[in-house]
Write an enzyme that holds these catalytic residues in place. Sequence first.
Site, PDB file in Angstrom:
ATOM      1  N   ARG A 132      38.253  33.256  51.066  1.00 55.84           N
ATOM      2  CA  ARG A 132      37.149  34.200  50.832  1.00 55.84           C
ATOM      3  C   ARG A 132      36.358  34.469  52.108  1.00 55.84           C
ATOM      4  NH1 ARG A 132      34.899  32.811  44.806  1.00 55.84           N
ATOM      5  NH2 ARG A 132      36.943  32.157  44.072  1.00 55.84           N
ATOM      6  N   LYS A 144      32.148  22.226  36.721  1.00 59.61           N
ATOM      7  CA  LYS A 144      32.103  23.564  36.128  1.00 59.61           C
ATOM      8  C   LYS A 144      33.490  24.147  35.891  1.00 59.61           C
ATOM      9  CE  LYS A 144      31.307  26.964  39.797  1.00 59.61           C
ATOM     10  NZ  LYS A 144      30.587  28.175  40.141  1.00 59.61           N
ATOM     11  N   ASP A 145      34.523  23.574  36.529  1.00 56.10           N
ATOM     12  CA  ASP A 145      35.898  24.034  36.302  1.00 56.10           C
ATOM     13  C   ASP A 145      36.576  23.324  35.131  1.00 56.10           C
ATOM     14  OD1 ASP A 145      35.672  25.719  38.481  1.00 56.10           O
ATOM     15  OD2 ASP A 145      36.501  24.258  39.881  1.00 56.10           O
TER      16      ASP A 145
HETATM   17  C1  DPM Z   1      34.084  28.813  37.846  1.00 59.25           C
HETATM   18  C2  DPM Z   1      33.437  29.966  38.311  1.00 59.25           C
HETATM   19  C3  DPM Z   1      33.628  29.958  39.703  1.00 59.25           C
HETATM   20  C4  DPM Z   1      34.389  28.786  40.042  1.00 59.25           C
HETATM   21  C5  DPM Z   1      32.715  30.994  37.460  1.00 59.25           C
HETATM   22  C6  DPM Z   1      31.200  31.046  37.659  1.00 59.25           C
HETATM   23  C7  DPM Z   1      33.148  30.995  40.649  1.00 59.25           C
HETATM   24  C8  DPM Z   1      33.852  32.274  40.395  1.00 59.25           C
HETATM   25  C9  DPM Z   1      34.631  32.807  41.503  1.00 59.25           C
HETATM   26  C10 DPM Z   1      34.195  28.376  36.432  1.00 59.25           C
HETATM   27  N1  DPM Z   1      34.655  28.116  38.876  1.00 59.25           N
HETATM   28  O1  DPM Z   1      30.604  30.276  38.408  1.00 59.25           O
HETATM   29  O2  DPM Z   1      30.554  31.940  37.049  1.00 59.25           O
HETATM   30  O3  DPM Z   1      33.973  33.271  42.454  1.00 59.25           O
HETATM   31  O4  DPM Z   1      35.858  32.738  41.391  1.00 59.25           O
HETATM   32  C11 DPM Z   1      34.123  26.998  41.841  1.00 59.25           C
HETATM   33  C12 DPM Z   1      33.351  26.773  43.019  1.00 59.25           C
HETATM   34  C13 DPM Z   1      32.893  25.424  42.957  1.00 59.25           C
HETATM   35  C14 DPM Z   1      33.393  24.888  41.776  1.00 59.25           C
HETATM   36  C15 DPM Z   1      33.111  27.749  44.088  1.00 59.25           C
HETATM   37  C16 DPM Z   1      31.965  28.684  43.811  1.00 59.25           C
HETATM   38  C17 DPM Z   1      32.105  24.619  43.983  1.00 59.25           C
HETATM   39  C18 DPM Z   1      30.693  24.194  43.638  1.00 59.25           C
HETATM   40  C19 DPM Z   1      30.420  23.341  42.425  1.00 59.25           C
HETATM   41  C20 DPM Z   1      34.844  28.287  41.411  1.00 59.25           C
HETATM   42  N2  DPM Z   1      34.157  25.854  41.152  1.00 59.25           N
HETATM   43  O5  DPM Z   1      31.491  28.842  42.670  1.00 59.25           O
HETATM   44  O6  DPM Z   1      31.513  29.291  44.791  1.00 59.25           O
HETATM   45  O7  DPM Z   1      30.581  22.078  42.428  1.00 59.25           O
HETATM   46  O8  DPM Z   1      29.929  23.904  41.433  1.00 59.25           O
END
Ligand code: DPM
Length: 377
Positions: free
Chosen positions: A159, A84-85
């Site tokens: 966090r 997702k990143d």
């Molecule tokens: C992205 C978002 C977030 C991450 C935006 C969304 C969470 C936003 C934040 C694109 N990347 O989800 O709407 O709170 O800053 C991220 C996490 C993981 C991957 C952590 C999380 C882990 C789980 C996974 C941060 N990226 O979302 O709590 O494999 O999806």
Amino acid sequence: METKTVVKVGSRKSQLALIQTNSIINHLKKLNPNLTFEVISMQTTGDKVLDAALSKIGEKNLFTRELEIALEKKEVDFVVHSLKDLPTALPEGLLIGCIYKRDSPYDAVVMHPSNAGKKLEELPEGSVIGTSSLRRAAQLSRKFPHFKFENIRGNLNTRFRKLDEDNKYSAIILAEAGLHRMGWPDRISQVLDKDTCMYAVSQGAMAVECRNNDPFTLGLLSQIHDPETVIQCVAERAFLKKLEGGCSVPVSAFCEIKNGKLSLTGGVFSIDGTRGRIETVSENLPDSYEEKEKPVISPNGPREFAGIVGNEKVSVATLEIAQKVGLGLAQLLLNSEAKDILANAKAETAAAIIAEKQRKEAEKMRNGAEKVTSNGH
Ligand code: DPM
């Protein structure tokens, strides 16, 4: 084809990134006991900029750029990411060589210790919920208009510390997958279903990025490519790519494969959650996902769909259907009031990015002025 005995793996330095990298390496080691894996870890811009919400930084490849440069320079052979990143368009020459079987794609609630065991429904009016995701804030505002949603940034460890020590947030919202990977499942008080909060495109899936002209690494990675996850993520990423979504707008998804049918639901919301539109598109999938033909590999590398490789595990024909579902869903939404909702949300975030830049500039000037004063004394 070049064969190797040592494979170099790039990773961010955060605990979650290293856990994810080591988990992919362990799966590959089991299948290839003769290989040695060397982890090279580095900081990315996303790790350094901790004071602003992701959506306000205004860059797409915050967590990935430094690692992608290392790939291009051949300093590393592959990089493990939370899919997702990863932006929906990858740099020229790079490719998602595999996606590992998806963990939970859902979001979860972590309560402040004083609210342990409670559900969101039980929190009083005015409670502060920490999230810097526009997608989470928009959807949860619809269900819980009496809460305040505030930014919380930093890696997962930071966090948790802010939640437990600042006594500002009643609860925070995080991806369930990340909480399990970090070994904190006992802090989850509630998992949000799709009617409360649909997830982010590709949430819960780990992807491995490599060079598209590196058949050794592509062959290695194909061993752990998970067809059902790949089909879902191609549909979701094609959807997001067409909407030009990313972190900057509240776009959410829900995807499933049931009885041979792929169904993708997508939601587009205004930043405050007052407006929203949800649609679903479905298509039948072939009986077998496997590629029967020997894949044609052009000089530009193998065929890709929203950056994801098609290979012997999941055929080009299958991924074309997945892509069609994603694009069809995006078009259906763009033909509705979602088009206007999306345009407004994008304008609002663009304005927030400018305001954030100005705030930073002003802060720099103030700090500069303070320095001059103190030097003068
Ligand atoms: C992205 C978002 C977030 C991450 C935006 C969304 C969470 C936003 C934040 C694109 N990347 O989800 O709407 O709170 O800053 C991220 C996490 C993981 C991957 C952590 C999380 C882990 C789980 C996974 C941060 N990226 O979302 O709590 O494999 O999806």
